[in-house]
Design a protein around this motif. Sequence first.
Motif, PDB file in Angstrom:
ATOM      1  N   MET A  66      44.345-131.081 -25.239  1.00  0.00           N
ATOM      2  CA  MET A  66      45.048-131.153 -26.510  1.00  0.00           C
ATOM      3  C   MET A  66      46.425-130.533 -26.379  1.00  0.00           C
ATOM      4  O   MET A  66      46.656-129.621 -25.585  1.00  0.00           O
ATOM      5  CB  MET A  66      44.264-130.416 -27.598  1.00  0.00           C
ATOM      6  N   ASN A  67      47.397-131.012 -27.192  1.00  0.00           N
ATOM      7  CA  ASN A  67      48.730-130.447 -27.158  1.00  0.00           C
ATOM      8  C   ASN A  67      48.736-129.082 -27.816  1.00  0.00           C
ATOM      9  O   ASN A  67      48.045-128.830 -28.799  1.00  0.00           O
ATOM     10  CB  ASN A  67      49.719-131.362 -27.901  1.00  0.00           C
ATOM     11  N   ASP A  68      49.555-128.183 -27.280  1.00  0.00           N
ATOM     12  CA  ASP A  68      49.732-126.854 -27.846  1.00  0.00           C
ATOM     13  C   ASP A  68      50.584-126.985 -29.099  1.00  0.00           C
ATOM     14  O   ASP A  68      51.751-127.404 -29.031  1.00  0.00           O
ATOM     15  CB  ASP A  68      50.408-125.952 -26.811  1.00  0.00           C
ATOM     16  N   VAL A  69      50.026-126.613 -30.279  1.00  0.00           N
ATOM     17  CA  VAL A  69      50.738-126.791 -31.549  1.00  0.00           C
ATOM     18  C   VAL A  69      51.982-125.923 -31.616  1.00  0.00           C
ATOM     19  O   VAL A  69      52.847-126.135 -32.470  1.00  0.00           O
ATOM     20  CB  VAL A  69      49.811-126.486 -32.748  1.00  0.00           C
ATOM     21  N   SER A  70      52.090-124.913 -30.738  1.00  0.00           N
ATOM     22  CA  SER A  70      53.256-124.037 -30.782  1.00  0.00           C
ATOM     23  C   SER A  70      54.469-124.673 -30.104  1.00  0.00           C
ATOM     24  O   SER A  70      55.584-124.176 -30.233  1.00  0.00           O
ATOM     25  CB  SER A  70      52.933-122.700 -30.098  1.00  0.00           C
ATOM     26  N   LEU A  71      54.277-125.775 -29.394  1.00  0.00           N
ATOM     27  CA  LEU A  71      55.385-126.434 -28.714  1.00  0.00           C
ATOM     28  C   LEU A  71      56.124-127.365 -29.664  1.00  0.00           C
ATOM     29  O   LEU A  71      55.529-127.989 -30.537  1.00  0.00           O
ATOM     30  CB  LEU A  71      54.864-127.247 -27.518  1.00  0.00           C
ATOM     31  N   THR A  72      57.441-127.454 -29.476  1.00  0.00           N
ATOM     32  CA  THR A  72      58.231-128.419 -30.246  1.00  0.00           C
ATOM     33  C   THR A  72      58.015-129.812 -29.669  1.00  0.00           C
ATOM     34  O   THR A  72      57.497-129.973 -28.559  1.00  0.00           O
ATOM     35  CB  THR A  72      59.716-128.066 -30.182  1.00  0.00           C
ATOM     36  N   LYS A  73      58.440-130.839 -30.398  1.00  0.00           N
ATOM     37  CA  LYS A  73      58.327-132.210 -29.899  1.00  0.00           C
ATOM     38  C   LYS A  73      59.107-132.374 -28.603  1.00  0.00           C
ATOM     39  O   LYS A  73      58.668-133.069 -27.679  1.00  0.00           O
ATOM     40  CB  LYS A  73      58.830-133.194 -30.954  1.00  0.00           C
ATOM     41  N   THR A  74      60.263-131.745 -28.531  1.00  0.00           N
ATOM     42  CA  THR A  74      61.071-131.840 -27.309  1.00  0.00           C
ATOM     43  C   THR A  74      60.337-131.233 -26.126  1.00  0.00           C
ATOM     44  O   THR A  74      60.303-131.813 -25.031  1.00  0.00           O
ATOM     45  CB  THR A  74      62.421-131.126 -27.505  1.00  0.00           C
TER      46      THR A  74
END
Length: 464
Positions: free
Chosen positions: A1-9
């Motif tokens: 799963m993607n880390d929600v703390s990361l920005t889209k960039t």
Amino acid sequence: MNDVSLTKTEMLMNSLRDRIASRALGPGDRMPSIRRFARTMGVSPSTVVEAYDRLAAEGIIHARRGSGFYVTGRNLPPMKVAEMGATRPRNVDPFWVSRQSLDPRPGALQPGCGWLPENWMPHNELRKGLRALAKSGEAVLTNYAGAHGSLALRQYLLGRFAEENLPAAPEQVMLTASASQAMDLICRLLLQPGDTVLVDDPGYFNFHALLQAHRVRLVGVPYTPDGPDLDAFEVILTDNTARLYLTNSALHNPTGATISPQVAYRLLTLAGAHDLTIVEDDTFADLEPDPSPRLAVLDGLNRVLKIGGFSKTLSASIRCGYIAGGADWIDALVDLQVATSFGGPSPVAAELLAGVLSGGSYRKHLVEIRGRLSSARKSAAARLAPLGITPWTQPRGGFYLWCRFPEGIDTGEVAKHCAQENVILAPGNVFSPSQSAASFMRFNVAQMADKRVLHVLENAMAAR
């Protein structure tokens, strides 16, 4: 799963780093256009621009005025095969399962391995062949192999092909170090990173790992007791431009199934309509009680490449494989093998195998092995039945039983528990690109004589 703390960039940058690290995008390759990549990823063009600019600042890519962004080749981590593709839990990871079988702890039981027990193999014939080889000319003991490999072993193969109604000329057969190397050479010749390759689901996991190393896209075709599911196959071919399809027609690994004539004919028709090349792995051919349909025979080596080896019936220590196909393909593959290995497999191995295979004892050995395997399959199925473990199909030969476990049991968890007790198993999802075989397991019936196998298995199922 993607880390929600990361920005889209940042998430976009991580995705691109993964593609570059796995060599899906190699040095000098052009990055996707900004607008196309933005549409693909569901982000704004400005997000892609920012990600590209930041990767360029890191030296991973660089811009060419009026042309776009390109991979530099700098700052790339070493390529690790085990890190390519989706990460799997250790108990269903092909590399971990293979290592457990290749490097077992002392006293390990291996009902999940892919070979016959040592005491089933023709030791006397191999020793006799070694003694004869030691008295042969110096060339066999000291020289490089010819580009196509041993003529004696190729002539043996041509004779066997003729018995199968597969006429072939000497220039249509080459020897390789193993069946796996045969597949590797074909991948090198026919595939580019990003190509789509169709594989059976379930199918032989080490070939899946090999394809993964070539950075291709694997698409699994559901497998039935009669061969690949052709309705699904046709849909997949319609939706994908596939380059290659890899399969076993007889004694399929892991299911033990054999393709029916109807499926074989229709499969070749579909392959012709979609310009699809087929690699038919015939490694288990000698374990069949009598011949079944072969794609290479029906096709005449037009769009089918036939590969195989001798480790399952003679010796995994004296490895040698082969490729049979169109003369143009074989000529190109021979050049590739010269470039990567400087000729065919060891003359010592090839001449030894040629001598043993050509002797009358080999056919007698096969009759004995087939009989022992028939008894072992019946015994294994009877012993597994009280645990609620049932064969998915009844194989015509070979040493595999593909079995379904009772509902709610994850065979990966069972295999993990058994490994702690030094019993090495092969859970279903090791073989499944779609990870849809959690309720299945492949058993090697020749490796199940020890009563501890069933005892440890029963305890593992109870402990779930």
